[in-house]
Design an enzyme around this catalytic site. Structure first.
Site, PDB file in Angstrom:
ATOM      1  N   GLY A   1      42.839  39.672  44.770  1.00  0.00           N
ATOM      2  CA  GLY A   1      44.259  39.202  45.708  1.00  0.00           C
ATOM      3  C   GLY A   1      45.162  38.589  44.856  1.00  0.00           C
TER       4      GLY A   1
ATOM      5  N   ASP B   1      43.645  46.610  37.839  1.00  0.00           N
ATOM      6  CA  ASP B   1      42.525  45.686  37.819  1.00  0.00           C
ATOM      7  C   ASP B   1      41.805  45.802  37.378  1.00  0.00           C
ATOM      8  OD1 ASP B   1      43.491  43.789  35.757  1.00  0.00           O
ATOM      9  OD2 ASP B   1      43.258  41.698  37.389  1.00  0.00           O
TER      10      ASP B   1
ATOM     11  N   ASP C   1      39.548  47.492  46.962  1.00  0.00           N
ATOM     12  CA  ASP C   1      38.588  47.197  46.252  1.00  0.00           C
ATOM     13  C   ASP C   1      37.242  47.080  46.935  1.00  0.00           C
ATOM     14  OD1 ASP C   1      38.780  44.819  43.893  1.00  0.00           O
ATOM     15  OD2 ASP C   1      36.951  44.500  44.983  1.00  0.00           O
TER      16      ASP C   1
ATOM     17  N   ASP D   1      35.591  52.080  47.747  1.00  0.00           N
ATOM     18  CA  ASP D   1      35.018  52.365  46.032  1.00  0.00           C
ATOM     19  C   ASP D   1      36.458  53.456  46.012  1.00  0.00           C
ATOM     20  OD1 ASP D   1      34.224  53.104  43.753  1.00  0.00           O
ATOM     21  OD2 ASP D   1      32.458  53.482  44.351  1.00  0.00           O
TER      22      ASP D   1
ATOM     23  N   LYS E   1      44.079  48.080  33.372  1.00  0.00           N
ATOM     24  CA  LYS E   1      42.633  47.465  32.912  1.00  0.00           C
ATOM     25  C   LYS E   1      42.527  48.588  31.316  1.00  0.00           C
ATOM     26  CE  LYS E   1      40.003  44.022  33.640  1.00  0.00           C
ATOM     27  NZ  LYS E   1      40.185  42.050  34.491  1.00  0.00           N
TER      28      LYS E   1
HETATM   29  N1  SAM Z   1      43.493  42.043  40.683  1.00  0.00           N
HETATM   30  C1  SAM Z   1      42.856  40.997  40.908  1.00  0.00           C
HETATM   31  C2  SAM Z   1      43.267  39.352  41.600  1.00  0.00           C
HETATM   32  O1  SAM Z   1      44.503  39.560  40.480  1.00  0.00           O
HETATM   33  O2  SAM Z   1      42.501  38.885  42.417  1.00  0.00           O
HETATM   34  C3  SAM Z   1      41.335  40.715  40.051  1.00  0.00           C
HETATM   35  C4  SAM Z   1      40.727  41.867  39.783  1.00  0.00           C
HETATM   36  S1  SAM Z   1      38.787  41.657  38.961  1.00  0.00           S
HETATM   37  C5  SAM Z   1      39.099  41.249  37.249  1.00  0.00           C
HETATM   38  C6  SAM Z   1      38.576  43.309  39.209  1.00  0.00           C
HETATM   39  C7  SAM Z   1      37.602  43.438  40.244  1.00  0.00           C
HETATM   40  O3  SAM Z   1      37.977  45.214  40.537  1.00  0.00           O
HETATM   41  C8  SAM Z   1      37.145  43.260  41.063  1.00  0.00           C
HETATM   42  O4  SAM Z   1      37.202  42.736  42.499  1.00  0.00           O
HETATM   43  C9  SAM Z   1      36.281  44.461  41.731  1.00  0.00           C
HETATM   44  O5  SAM Z   1      35.335  43.671  43.407  1.00  0.00           O
HETATM   45  C10 SAM Z   1      36.365  45.535  41.586  1.00  0.00           C
HETATM   46  N2  SAM Z   1      36.077  46.666  41.425  1.00  0.00           N
HETATM   47  C11 SAM Z   1      35.240  46.788  40.487  1.00  0.00           C
HETATM   48  N3  SAM Z   1      34.822  48.178  40.667  1.00  0.00           N
HETATM   49  C12 SAM Z   1      34.998  49.130  42.041  1.00  0.00           C
HETATM   50  C13 SAM Z   1      35.714  50.327  42.276  1.00  0.00           C
HETATM   51  N4  SAM Z   1      34.294  51.087  41.971  1.00  0.00           N
HETATM   52  N5  SAM Z   1      36.465  50.302  43.286  1.00  0.00           N
HETATM   53  C14 SAM Z   1      36.944  49.196  43.835  1.00  0.00           C
HETATM   54  N6  SAM Z   1      37.313  48.157  43.325  1.00  0.00           N
HETATM   55  C15 SAM Z   1      36.603  48.192  41.943  1.00  0.00           C
END
Ligand code: SAM
Length: 397
Positions: A53, A179, A124, A140, A219
């Site tokens: 977050g 992200d 997320d 998702d 990203k």
């Molecule tokens: N932007 C966030 C922050 O500032 O705290 C960090 C994000 S982290 C690098 C990547 C996130 O992508 C993870 O929390 C992961 O659970 C989420 N993620 C990956 N695949 C996903 C999906 N299919 N649906 C939702 N979230 C997903």
């Protein structure tokens, strides 16, 4: 490896804890904003793949609390560390460090104007610890059921049945950020493929909720297909740039695609039945657009002397088969327009975050008495939690 050595190796990890961010990613968003003024005229935002977050925290502080961040957020910190190492500044307890940093940050806030009618929805797969004023959803982003979930979070009156399959938000947003990152396998091509699926899922959601003129940031893992992606996104946005914030390690293939001024083709409707990235709808749109619009760059016409590849429109190189459209470039030495064929598009690339920002690939020497802080918000249910529990119970090695 102790906490302190990670602090030394990763200035942004250390700084995130000091400044109260849940993850070092906060600096990536701040540096992207520095370059592209992402938050200008923005009050409604969707933050995809948002756990734990830190991007949502940035949104909260900028939009809800009305704070302004700038280079000052890290500018004097490096100098201060040098002074601590030289013993010019006295040793501090963790609490003193936090208090001082809070005071410094308070000074850096140059303007405090909370914005009106702010709406932020963060999504997320993992749970996100609550943040005041932000709606968090556990879902998702690649699943079609997430679209109506998001639409109803943005508009409490939303009625999926009444809209009869219309996926367009009745109360659209100004900015969608994503992200999203899969668990990296180390198999480069596979990682890029899975990342691109997340990107298209984010784009499909963005197309349902963005208002004209809106912005989209996501990203990407830089690979051979960036030029194709560029041509695809240019169908929907006036300006598309690949950006690398200074807090993103140079050694990582990570970058961000920044898309400004949403202007979908006339008649375009986001469709759950035919999402982009699946099938050939997007390829057909790229080809169609290239056919409709002669590919002679406007900017080149205006100012041939400053011509560059980045000022050209993308050709439909991937889908037009032998109908490669005409592309003319200005040849300075000959002072003529030359016809080009089979040109590969090169997406514009910008590195952002100025040189006074910390270098994310460098190690910083910390004073001997530096107190390492605990992370602000450890993940609630990280994917590796079960593995740790199994190892602790002797069920795996
Ligand atoms: N932007 C966030 C922050 O500032 O705290 C960090 C994000 S982290 C690098 C990547 C996130 O992508 C993870 O929390 C992961 O659970 C989420 N993620 C990956 N695949 C996903 C999906 N299919 N649906 C939702 N979230 C997903």
């Amino acid at each position: 490896m102790g906490k302190s050595s990670k602090d030394k190796r990763d200035a942004y990890y250390r700084l995130a804890k000091e400044q109260g961010w849940r993850a070092r990613s906060a600096f990536k968003l701040l540096q992207l904003d520095e370059e592209f003024d992402l938050f200008a005229n923005v009050s409604r935002v969707v933050d995809l793949c948002a756990a734990p977050g830190s991007w949502s925290q940035v949104l909260s502080r900028v939009l809800i609390k009305g704070e302004t961040f700038g280079r000052a957020a890290w500018q004097d910190r490096e100098a201060k560390f040098r002074q601590q190492m030289l013993g010019v500044l006295p040793a501090q307890t963790a609490e003193q460090q936090r208090a001082q940093l809070e005071a410094e940050l308070a000074q850096q806030v140059t303007e405090s104007k909370p914005r009106k009618d702010v709406k932020i929805v963060s999504i997320d797969l993992q749970p996100i610890s609550p943040l005041a004023g932000i709606t968090t959803l556990r879902a998702d982003i690649t699943h079609p059921a997430t679209v109506p979930l998001l639409l109803s979070a943005l508009d409490p009156e939303y009625d999926a049945a009444a809209l009869n399959g219309n996926n367009q938000a009745s109360q659209p947003v100004d900015l969608v950020i994503s992200d999203g990152a899969p668990d990296v396998t180390g198999l480069h091509d596979l990682d890029i493929y899975v990342q691109s699926q997340l990107l298209f899922a984010a784009l499909n959601l963005a197309l349902c909720v963005l208002k004209p003129g809106g912005k989209f940031v996501a990203k990407i893992f830089r690979g051979r297909n960036v030029d194709v992606l560029y041509a695809q996104l240019k169908i929907f946005f006036e300006r598309v740039v690949v950006a690398k914030p200074r807090s993103s390690r140079a050694s990582s293939v990570e970058a961000f695609i920044v898309c400004l001024n949403f202007r979908p083709p006339p008649g375009f409707r986001a469709s759950l039945n035919e999402p982009l990235g699946v099938g050939d709808r997007l390829d057909r749109m790229v080809a169609q657009r290239a056919m409709q619009k002669p590919i002679v760059a406007d900017v080149l016409m205006q100012d041939p002397a400053r011509a560059s590849w980045s000022s050209l429109e993308p050709p439909a190189f991937s889908t037009a088969g032998d109908q490669v459209p005409e592309l003319k470039v200005y040849d300075e030495t000959e002072d003529t327009w030359q016809e080009q064929k089979h040109v590969r598009w090169i997406a514009p690339f910008v590195a952002c975050g100025d040189l006074s920002a910390f270098d994310s690939d460098a190690s910083y020497q910390l004073p001997d008495d530096y107190v390492s802080l605990d992370p602000v918000q450890p993940p609630i249910a990280p994917p590796y939690k079960r593995a740790i529990e199994m190892r602790a119970a002797g069920l795996s090695r």
